[in-house]
Write a protein that holds these residues in place. Structure first.
Motif, PDB file in Angstrom:
ATOM      1  N   THR C  41     -61.781   0.471 -90.746  1.00  0.00           N
ATOM      2  CA  THR C  41     -61.578   1.661 -89.900  1.00  0.00           C
ATOM      3  C   THR C  41     -60.187   2.187 -90.223  1.00  0.00           C
ATOM      4  N   GLY C  42     -59.905   3.381 -89.746  1.00  0.00           N
ATOM      5  CA  GLY C  42     -58.571   3.939 -89.949  1.00  0.00           C
ATOM      6  C   GLY C  42     -58.460   4.690 -91.265  1.00  0.00           C
ATOM      7  N   ALA C  43     -57.217   4.961 -91.639  1.00  0.00           N
ATOM      8  CA  ALA C  43     -56.965   5.864 -92.757  1.00  0.00           C
ATOM      9  C   ALA C  43     -57.483   5.308 -94.091  1.00  0.00           C
ATOM     10  N   GLU C  45     -60.073   3.454 -94.537  1.00  0.00           N
ATOM     11  CA  GLU C  45     -61.469   3.063 -94.382  1.00  0.00           C
ATOM     12  C   GLU C  45     -62.284   3.148 -95.671  1.00  0.00           C
ATOM     13  N   LYS C  49     -64.334   0.152 -97.622  1.00  0.00           N
ATOM     14  CA  LYS C  49     -65.785   0.131 -97.846  1.00  0.00           C
ATOM     15  C   LYS C  49     -66.117  -0.015 -99.326  1.00  0.00           C
ATOM     16  N   GLU C  82     -57.994  -3.255 -89.752  1.00  0.00           N
ATOM     17  CA  GLU C  82     -57.528  -2.040 -89.078  1.00  0.00           C
ATOM     18  C   GLU C  82     -56.199  -1.539 -89.639  1.00  0.00           C
ATOM     19  N   LYS C  84     -53.510  -3.109 -89.803  1.00  0.00           N
ATOM     20  CA  LYS C  84     -52.389  -3.562 -88.980  1.00  0.00           C
ATOM     21  C   LYS C  84     -52.103  -5.002 -89.363  1.00  0.00           C
ATOM     22  N   ALA C 208     -45.130  12.839 -95.610  1.00  0.00           N
ATOM     23  CA  ALA C 208     -45.821  13.584 -94.551  1.00  0.00           C
ATOM     24  C   ALA C 208     -45.373  15.038 -94.506  1.00  0.00           C
ATOM     25  N   ALA C 234     -53.233  11.106 -98.122  1.00  0.00           N
ATOM     26  CA  ALA C 234     -54.073  12.290 -98.119  1.00  0.00           C
ATOM     27  C   ALA C 234     -53.276  13.559 -98.404  1.00  0.00           C
ATOM     28  N   ASN C 235     -52.150  13.691 -97.757  1.00  0.00           N
ATOM     29  CA  ASN C 235     -51.340  14.883 -97.955  1.00  0.00           C
ATOM     30  C   ASN C 235     -50.823  14.884 -99.391  1.00  0.00           C
ATOM     31  N   PRO C 261     -63.117  11.252-103.506  1.00  0.00           N
ATOM     32  CA  PRO C 261     -62.732  12.239-102.486  1.00  0.00           C
ATOM     33  C   PRO C 261     -61.376  12.865-102.798  1.00  0.00           C
ATOM     34  N   ALA C 262     -60.447  12.062-103.298  1.00  0.00           N
ATOM     35  CA  ALA C 262     -59.125  12.611-103.586  1.00  0.00           C
ATOM     36  C   ALA C 262     -59.143  13.442-104.867  1.00  0.00           C
TER      37      ALA C 262
ATOM     38  N   GLU D 106     -62.306  10.082 -84.341  1.00  0.00           N
ATOM     39  CA  GLU D 106     -63.425   9.277 -84.856  1.00  0.00           C
ATOM     40  C   GLU D 106     -64.698  10.112 -84.970  1.00  0.00           C
ATOM     41  N   LYS D 109     -65.045  11.761 -88.137  1.00  0.00           N
ATOM     42  CA  LYS D 109     -65.594  10.934 -89.213  1.00  0.00           C
ATOM     43  C   LYS D 109     -67.102  10.828 -89.095  1.00  0.00           C
ATOM     44  N   ASN D 115     -64.144  10.549 -95.432  1.00  0.00           N
ATOM     45  CA  ASN D 115     -63.266  10.888 -96.551  1.00  0.00           C
ATOM     46  C   ASN D 115     -62.486  12.155 -96.310  1.00  0.00           C
ATOM     47  N   GLN D 116     -61.414  12.269 -97.050  1.00  0.00           N
ATOM     48  CA  GLN D 116     -60.689  13.537 -97.032  1.00  0.00           C
ATOM     49  C   GLN D 116     -61.548  14.602 -97.700  1.00  0.00           C
ATOM     50  N   VAL D 212     -56.025  19.983 -98.424  1.00  0.00           N
ATOM     51  CA  VAL D 212     -56.845  18.826 -98.083  1.00  0.00           C
ATOM     52  C   VAL D 212     -56.817  18.620 -96.583  1.00  0.00           C
ATOM     53  N   TYR D 214     -58.040  15.738 -93.447  1.00  0.00           N
ATOM     54  CA  TYR D 214     -58.447  14.354 -93.213  1.00  0.00           C
ATOM     55  C   TYR D 214     -58.307  14.073 -91.733  1.00  0.00           C
ATOM     56  N   GLU D 216     -56.954  11.915 -89.930  1.00  0.00           N
ATOM     57  CA  GLU D 216     -55.686  11.491 -89.322  1.00  0.00           C
ATOM     58  C   GLU D 216     -54.656  12.610 -89.252  1.00  0.00           C
ATOM     59  N   GLU D 220     -50.477  13.328 -87.031  1.00  0.00           N
ATOM     60  CA  GLU D 220     -49.282  13.601 -87.819  1.00  0.00           C
ATOM     61  C   GLU D 220     -48.624  14.904 -87.386  1.00  0.00           C
TER      62      GLU D 220
ATOM     63  N   ARG E 286     -68.468   2.593 -85.453  1.00  0.00           N
ATOM     64  CA  ARG E 286     -67.330   3.427 -85.040  1.00  0.00           C
ATOM     65  C   ARG E 286     -66.817   2.923 -83.695  1.00  0.00           C
TER      66      ARG E 286
END
Ligand SMILES: Nc1ncnc2c1ncn2[C@@H]1O[C@H](COP(=O)(O)OP(=O)(O)OP(=O)(O)O)[C@@H](O)[C@H]1O
Ligand SMILES: Nc1ncnc2c1ncn2[C@@H]1O[C@H](COP(=O)(O)OP(=O)(O)OP(=O)(O)O)[C@@H](O)[C@H]1O
Ligand SMILES: [Mg+2]
Ligand SMILES: [Mg+2]
Lengths: 255, 235, 398, 286, 335
Positions: C41-43, C45, C49, C82, C84, C208, C234-235, C261-262, D106, D109, D115-116, D212, D214, D216, D220, E286
């Protein structure tokens, strides 16, 4: 005798308005003086300057001959200048007794004690309870302060001031909104304090009968300036005061 | 004269407190009805209940023959009831002008006229037009609060202790104003200043311990020393 | 009341007796348990996967679908870190203590991985690091139980340098202002200078930030031949690079190709030359063919992405090691076996370097091109960079 | 010289973009005093829905309208479900809006995948002009224009109508405003919806800027928006605009001249402003 | 009064005793670790409660002190021998640094009004984060570094017990702190700062004291956290940590001290179980959504936090006889 409280050219400006304008006044110890004046004359502001809530643009306040300029409101309270507020100002979510107890705690100078439980200070509680009795509020001791009615809050305000037990008491319209039948009781409280004779009292009020009854002297503020300062009789006879402040209501009431 | 507002045996609870326990009275059109009683009797709560701020749990409030007991405050207000709360309810960070602007429901000539009138009554407000409400003196706040209620053409005004904190000469002006307003609106007044209450009141209602104890014509009360002593501590 | 409750218990016991039958079968040879830590989960993710999918496929491939090795059944437990560190440690401990895993695999973030490293040593279990890249994992924070199938920052940098650095070439770098960027640039600089290129400017930017034009402006003024970008997250600066017409001004852009994706946001960089860790068309070997085909079959037509082969390689390395140890999962034994071990992966042959247990592996020199029917720029192979060519310095001073 | 102009223009454009991100928060946080941590979620939803609409219709106008509508709908839901019970209580606001923020991002998503996603600049607005050494990115010019437009509209509304006054009065004393015959709940609802719509607008305009989007991204940029609203002086549009431009310019110049500190530039700016002007740059007036 | 107090303490002691023997009866290390984690965050959340619940200060920069503790311990154990004495020394060093910094930052920032103060703390802690990011020779930046914990903690049960002891100690110390006369003044500051001043209390002093106490306790939590991971990176300084502390405090109930402990437990356990559910039921994939929903429901059903709401309900029950206008019946008095 050295006056206990004195101001020299005390002045404050808010923008273009001079709310208090070069006021010179002296106050002998153990004296009872009332301040009257139209709304917006600068009475409350004058109190704010004495108590340090506001800083003067010019002039100074002297307490027992000492300049107060460098002292904050906190320090002035500790030195012995206590005040009550015109607009009720209490700790809204604490009980009535806690409100008063905090004031007693300050008087007893218990400030940074952090290792004993507060209930160990039984004396604080006892004193606070006594004070509530004095202002006829015992029955509300455990009520949350913001559940009080307006008049009850005024009484709490007075109890908190009394709790501080300062040498000078600045009372800003203590009985505004208090019911007719209870005003005498509060008056009694103030009278008693006066009779004990160790306090200096400065009172702002619009209730003339009360002022006449209590005051040793009266001073009149007008547009920020000190218009007159004299015995109640002198002031009552002052024409400006009659016209611009009292209107006809006062005479009628006396009649 | 017709009955404008009728309060019938209202009970009000705040939290678990049972504050009002049967308050009843009527306000006739064009009259000034005064609510009297000691501190904590329930006068303010009665006004708040009428305004829908602390709605009654039982009993009814009827205004213009219509039940408004459960109505939302803003509905009640826009039906034509103005309110001067006891703590003045000034918006501290807004200027005098803005305080009045927020209050003005319709900006028409009539409203502007009333505003002129109010400002003549309280010239201080004009003087401090751009000052923040929070910076006004206690009495000035009281004036502003009243001015705010006066500038709408309310059918009924609820005024909670207008005289407190006002200089005697201003109290007189306020009395005059209320007498003047009486021509157009009905007024319910809570007042501790008995001189004032007796001078401008037409009827009175005595409240104690959250209940109506007595109501009647003001003239009767003025003569009834017994009642005055019992409930008002005067006479 | 009473009867019904006994009734249910009976039912349960009945059912209960049937299940052990099958488990007894597997217990004959024992089981090997593997705990996989990933950001599910999270950024991060999608990275997590990819690893997970790759690992599953890898096990199947390496065991020919039996999920058994040396007579032992392989069980895998996946846990979400996660992203963390404290959760990673918690989950790793759970895997080691409760599930009693024999191997750890993971994880998606370098921070999480670093936090878990000491546990591998404490419990004397092999940990395969995949796909975290920080050099320090096989460098200053190394311990003998750590093996890494993922490439590290230095390898990336060496590959990046190999793609563009030549004597006389002037290169500016642009990277995010934190460890990943600093390490990447430092390694790149070393590699590029070794190849004779000159680094004329190192620019770092707040990752950022909304605006990168100031940094890019500075680069333009330096007039380098190449701008080498180390980027993650991502940015990204691609749009602004295009807006400032850097390529038209003769500054060639180079960077590592990211996951699909990127890639889709790298439209403005079509034509750039750089390197890739993996793109499914780059390697040419049967394992990769199998991976692509199986992956498509299983995940409705999707191709494997950046870290899928990594997950697979991690699985293969474990199975291969177990084959050699004949099912012995003892950590200390396995270290001996795995040091220097070579194994076949979708990316060709990988070898755990004995000194620091970093898998040497091929990387790819590529060019981004638009391709019919693909809605993102595609990395096209220029040449494969051999494991020797991309060999990073040994940093664990052992 | 060209350099300075470049830095100025880019800083200004970034500032305007930040202003657009913060505009919604100026209403919701600055004016209504709601600590809405879900603002970033509204913003991200604006970006995603906008990009989705753009992909569907290939029209940036539709994308913008779509995003704004999404913002309005989400604003309605948020206010009704999440905010109404917690007006005036910051502590509860923090908890409930953070919870909702989690749900919003969430859900992104779930709906759009984890994905972005690439956000394309519409052809008309992509590319740049070069005048000598000065490079003007078209999209940035567009952002500056939209920023000015939004600023103008809201200045006009707040100056010419009572709405700003009513909201501020409502925050100070809700009961009193009601007693003046104003349905403050409805006013709050509408203002919140407008704030959410502005957030969504900020999102959809942000998307092509960085190319892009995303899930998250919300959090930010929400922090950036909070910074701007606070140093601008809570609830003042001119304040937010000035603060945003300050942040944009500071970022642009620092990145060029003192790159070592560019990570810290926003925080330093905020610290400096607040230490010297503890009430922010402007105070809300009308 | 007294008996209730004793009953409460009794329950607490039984609970603590149960927790203390827990690792000896259960051999689930996962639980030991999870509980350790909960205890550490409880300490952090309690420190936050001193600010938020008792002094009415919202700080967005609390992670700063947590991070200082974590880095102090990590760096010292990395640079010197990982012995117990170095460990305790490092805790002390972290606390002293946090105390000094919170003193300075407090003086600088606490004059500001609520939102402005909150954002300024965010700025200051943001600057510390950047510092940690940049000072790589010491911190290794974002990647962070691992270090050896004292041999004594090899056995996690020992560490568990140490953390539990810290928790209990901190709880009792803080409870004494908030119910001391000084603590009463903190509450007064929360309720009405200006009025507290005019009673003659120097409120800035009180706010600074509160933030120092909070900072020092947070630093302890940070030190313990570092040991529990044997690893530290810049994540200890991020807003996430502050938000965690904030949420735990609010969920448990601000101004209750025991609330934050319960909040820490609830959040950590919810996270643990929800992420566990994800493996069994696809709809929980989720799971984070459900986590968010918990926050929302918490506000709706426990508006004062768990402990606050329960206490309020008790208090209400106790005073449930319809309150008749508490004043004595004048009518009756007169008759
Ligand atoms: N903080 C302030 N800023 C600006 N003007 C102020 C401020 N405080 C008071 N004033 C102005 O100064 C004047 C004096 O106010 P002050 O409150 O002292 O009057 P007062 O004599 O106490 O009147 P009242 O009897 O109505 O309480 C008023 O005109 C008021 O509007
Ligand atoms: N929010 C509240 N919660 C609980 N009790 C309340 C609340 N508000 C008022 N009360 C109680 O209800 C009673 C009536 O209050 P109310 O304000 O109506 O009195 P009042 O007649 O207006 O008195 P005053 O003359 O002092 O203004 C008081 O005893 C008060 O303590
Ligand atoms: Mg006054
Ligand atoms: Mg009242």
């Amino acid at each position: 005798m050295e006056p206990i409280l004195k101001t020299e050219n005390l002045t404050i400006k808010f923008g273009g308005q001079t709310a208090v304008d070069h006021v010179n006044f002296t106050m002998p110890a153990k004296h009872f003086k009332s301040i009257i004046g139209p709304n917006g004359a600068g009475k409350t502001t004058f109190f704010n300057l004495i108590s340090g809530e506001l800083k003067p643009t010019e002039g100074d306040v002297f307490f027992r001959g000492e300049s107060m300029a460098k002292y904050s409101s906190v320090e002035r309270t500790r030195k012995g200048l206590g005040r009550s507020f015109q607009i009720t100002n209490v700790f809204p979510n604490l009980t009535v007794i806690e409100n008063v107890r905090l004031a007693v705690q300050s008087k007893e100078n218990i400030r940074y004690q952090m290792f004993r439980h507060f209930t160990a200070y039984k004396d604080l509680q006892i004193q606070a309870e006594k004070l509530l009795e004095v202002v006829l509020l015992s029955n509300k001791a455990n009520a949350i302060a913001n559940q009080l009615s307006h008049g009850e809050k005024r009484k709490l305000e007075i109890a908190m001031l009394l709790a501080l037990d300062t040498e000078v008491l600045l009372l800003d319209e203590p009985t505004a909104g208090m019911s007719l039948e209870e005003v005498p009781a509060i008056l009694d409280v103030i009278k008693q304090i006066k009779q004990t004779g160790d306090k200096t009292i400065l009172l702002i009020e619009h209730k003339m009968d009360m002022i006449m009854d209590l005051s040793d002297s009266i001073m009149v503020l007008f547009n920020g300036r000190l218009l007159a300062d004299g015995t109640p009789k002198e002031i009552m006879d002052n024409e400006t005061v009659q016209n611009a402040y009292l209107g006809g209501l006062y005479d009628e009431h006396l009649a | 004269m017709s009955i404008l507002l009728k309060v019938d045996n209202i009970h009000t609870h705040i939290g678990q407190y049972h504050i009002l326990q049967g308050v009843s009275f009527e306000a006739k059109e064009g009259e000034v009805s005064v609510l009297l009683g000691r501190n904590g009797a329930g006068k303010t709560t009665t006004l708040k209940t009428i305004m829908g701020l602390t709605p009654a749990t039982s009993g009814t409030v009827t205004f213009l023959n219509e039940g408004i007991t459960k109505n939302a405050t803003h509905h009640i207000a826009s039906n034509g009831i103005g309110y001067v709360p006891e703590d003045q309810g000034i918006f501290g960070a807004l200027t005098v002008e803005e305080n009045l602007k927020v209050a003005m429901r319709k900006e028409n000539d009539a409203a502007r006229e009333r505003q002129e009138y109010v400002l003549k009554l309280f010239p201080d407000l004009k003087k401090y037009w751009k000052k923040e409400g929070g910076h006004l003196s206690g009495g000035q706040k009281q004036m502003l609060s009243m001015a705010r209620a006066f500038i709408n053409d309310s059918k009924l005004l609820l005024i909670d202790e207008p005289s407190k904190g006002l200089a005697p000469v201003v109290i007189e002006k306020v009395m005059e104003a209320i007498i003047e307003m009486k021509k157009q609106t009905t007024i319910i007044l809570v007042e501790q200043n008995f001189i004032m209450a007796s001078r401008i009141g037409d009827t009175y209602t005595l409240i104690d311990d959250g209940e109506t104890v007595q109501s009647g014509q003001m003239s009767e009360l003025i003569q009834n020393e017994e009642l005055k002593r019992q409930y008002l501590g005067i006479g | 009341d009473d009867t019904s409750s006994t009734g249910t218990t009976k039912d349960e016991t009945d059912e209960g007796t049937t299940t052990p039958v099958s488990s007894e079968v597997t217990e004959e040879g024992g089981t090997i348990k593997i705990g996989v830590l990933a950001s599910l989960t999270g950024a991060l993710e999608s990275y997590g996967k990819q690893t997970k999918n790759g690992f599953e496929l890898g096990l199947e491939y390496a065991t020919d679908g039996t999920l058994e090795v040396a007579g032992k059944k392989i069980e895998v437990v996946y846990e979400d870190t996660e992203t963390k560190p404290e959760v990673a440690v918690q989950k790793a401990t759970k895997l080691l203590e409760e599930d009693e895993v024999d191997f750890l695999v993971g994880s998606s973030s370098s921070g999480d991985t670093l936090a878990v490293l000491p546990l591998a040593e404490e419990y004397e279990k092999i940990m395969i690091v995949e796909p975290a890249v920080a050099d320090s994992i096989t460098g200053s924070e190394f311990n003998p139980y750590i093996f890494r199938t993922a490439r590290n920052s230095s390898q990336d940098a060496v590959a990046g340098a190999a793609a563009i650095a030549k004597p006389g070439v002037k290169i500016a770098t642009f990277a995010p202002d934190y460890s990943f960027g600093w390490d990447g640039v430092a390694a790149f600089k070393a590699a590029a200078e070794k190849l004779g290129a000159e680094i004329v400017l190192e620019e770092y930017a707040d990752p950022a930030a909304t605006d990168f034009t100031s940094n890019l402006q500075k680069i333009i003024q330096e007039k380098p031949d190449y701008l080498f970008v180390v980027w993650a997250g991502a940015n990204s600066p691609w749009n602004q690079i295009a807006d400032l017409k850097m390529q038209e001004k003769g500054i060639k852009i180079s960077t590592g190709a990211p996951d699909i994706p990127a890639l889709s946001i790298m439209e403005p960089l079509v034509g750039m030359e750089g390197f890739s860790v993996y793109y499914h068309t780059l390697p040419d070997n049967p394992i990769n063919d199998w991976l692509v085909e199986e992956h498509k079959k299983r995940f409705n037509g999707e191709v494997p992405d950046l870290f899928t082969p990594g997950g697979m390689s991690a699985a293969i390395s474990i199975v291969e090691a177990l084959k050699k140890s004949e099912g012995n999962a003892d950590g200390t034994e396995l270290i001996k076996i795995m040091e220097g071990m070579s194994f076949e992966t979708p990316k060709g042959t990988m070898t755990f370097r004995p000194e620091d247990h970093q898998a040497l592996q091929p990387l790819y020199s590529i060019k981004l091109e638009t391709q019919e029917g693909v809605d993102y720029p595609v990395p096209v192979l220029i040449r494969e960079l051999s494991p020797e060519e991309t060999e990073p310095p040994i940093l664990n001073n052992k | 010289m060209e350099l300075i102009i470049n830095l100025l223009i880019n800083g200004l454009a970034t500032g305007m973009l930040i202003f657009l991100l913060a505009a919604g928060l100026t209403l919701i946080f600055g004016l209504m005093d709601v600590l809405n941590f879900a603002h970033g979620g509204l913003f991200a939803w604006g970006a995603f829905s906008g990009v989705w609409f753009y992909g569907l219709t290939n029209s940036f106008t539709v994308a913008i309208i779509g995003a704004i509508l999404t913002g309005i709908v989400l604003g309605f839901i948020t206010e009704k479900l999440i905010i109404t019970p917690v007006y005036g209580n910051h502590i509860q606001q923090i908890l409930i809006t953070l919870g909702f923020m989690i749900v919003l991002s969430e859900m992104l998503k779930v709906v759009f995948g984890p994905n972005q996603i690439a956000a394309k600049t519409p052809p008309l607005l992509s590319g740049s002009w070069e005048i000598g050494d000065v490079i003007i990115i078209k999209y940035r010019l567009f952002i500056i224009l939209v920023g000015i437009l939004v600023f103008g509209i809201f200045q006009f509304i707040l100056k010419r109508t009572k709405i700003g006054l009513i909201v501020r009065a409502g925050v100070m004393n809700k009961e009193m405003v009601q007693a003046l015959g104003i349905n403050i709940k409805q006013v709050f609802l509408y203002v919140f919806m407008v704030g959410a719509a502005l957030a969504a607008l900020g999102g959809v305009l942000m998307a092509p800027y960085s190319g892009v989007i995303y899930a998250e991204m919300g959090m930010e940029f929400a922090i950036l928006a909070f910074i701007v609203v606070v140093i601008g002086g809570m609830g003042s549009f001119p304040g937010s605009l000035l603060a945003a431009i300050l942040v944009g310019l500071a970022g642009s110049f620092m990145a060029y001249y003192v790159p070592a500190l560019s990570l810290a530039v926003n925080m330093m700016l905020m610290a400096i402003v607040l230490i010297f002007r503890p009430q922010g740059l402007f105070t809300a007036k009308g | 009064m007294k008996t209730k107090f004793q009953v409460n303490n009794g329950i607490l002691l039984v609970l603590v005793a149960a927790l203390a023997v827990f690792p000896f009866v259960s051999d689930s290390r996962t639980w030991t670790i999870l509980l350790t984690q909960i205890f550490i965050f409880s300490i952090l959340a309690m420190s936050y409660d001193i600010l938020l619940g008792y002094t009415g200060i919202v700080s967005f920069g609390h992670a700063m002190f947590f991070g200082m503790g974590a880095y102090a311990t990590a760096i010292m154990l990395d640079h010197f021998e990982p012995t117990l004495s170095v460990f305790f020394l490092s805790i002390a060093v972290g606390m002293v640094i946090s105390g000094v910094i919170s003193f300075l930052v407090g003086l600088l920032t606490l004059r500001l009004k609520s939102h402005f103060f909150a954002m300024l703390t965010l700025a200051v802690s943001g600057l510390f984060l950047v510092l940690a990011e940049k000072w790589r020779t010491l911190t290794h930046g974002n990647d962070g570094f691992t270090f050896r914990a004292p041999e004594f903690f090899k056995d996690r049960v020992m560490f568990y017990l140490l953390v539990l002891a810290c928790l209990v100690l901190v709880y009792f110390l803080l409870r004494r702190f908030v119910s001391s006369p000084l603590g009463r003044v903190l509450i007064a500051v929360r309720e009405n700062e200006q009025r507290t001043k005019s009673l003659g209390f120097q409120t800035l002093h009180y706010k600074v004291i509160a933030s120092m106490v909070a900072g020092i306790v947070a630093s302890l939590a940070g030190s313990l956290y570092a040991i529990s991971l044997r690893f530290v990176n810049t994540s200890v300084l991020t807003m996430d940590i502050t938000l965690d502390a904030l949420l735990m405090t609010i969920i448990g109930g601000v101004g209750t001290l025991i609330g934050p402990i319960i909040g820490a437990g609830v959040i950590e356990l919810a996270q643990h179980y929800l992420s566990g559910l994800a493996k069994e039921y696809p709809i929980f994939e989720r799971w984070i959504i459900f986590f968010g929903i918990i926050y929302i429901l918490a506000v709706i059903f426990f508006p004062r936090g768990i402990v606050g709401t329960i206490r309020h309900a008790f208090w209400k029950r106790k005073t449930n006889e319809p309150k008749v206008n508490v004043a004595p019946k004048r009518k009756e008095l007169l008759k």
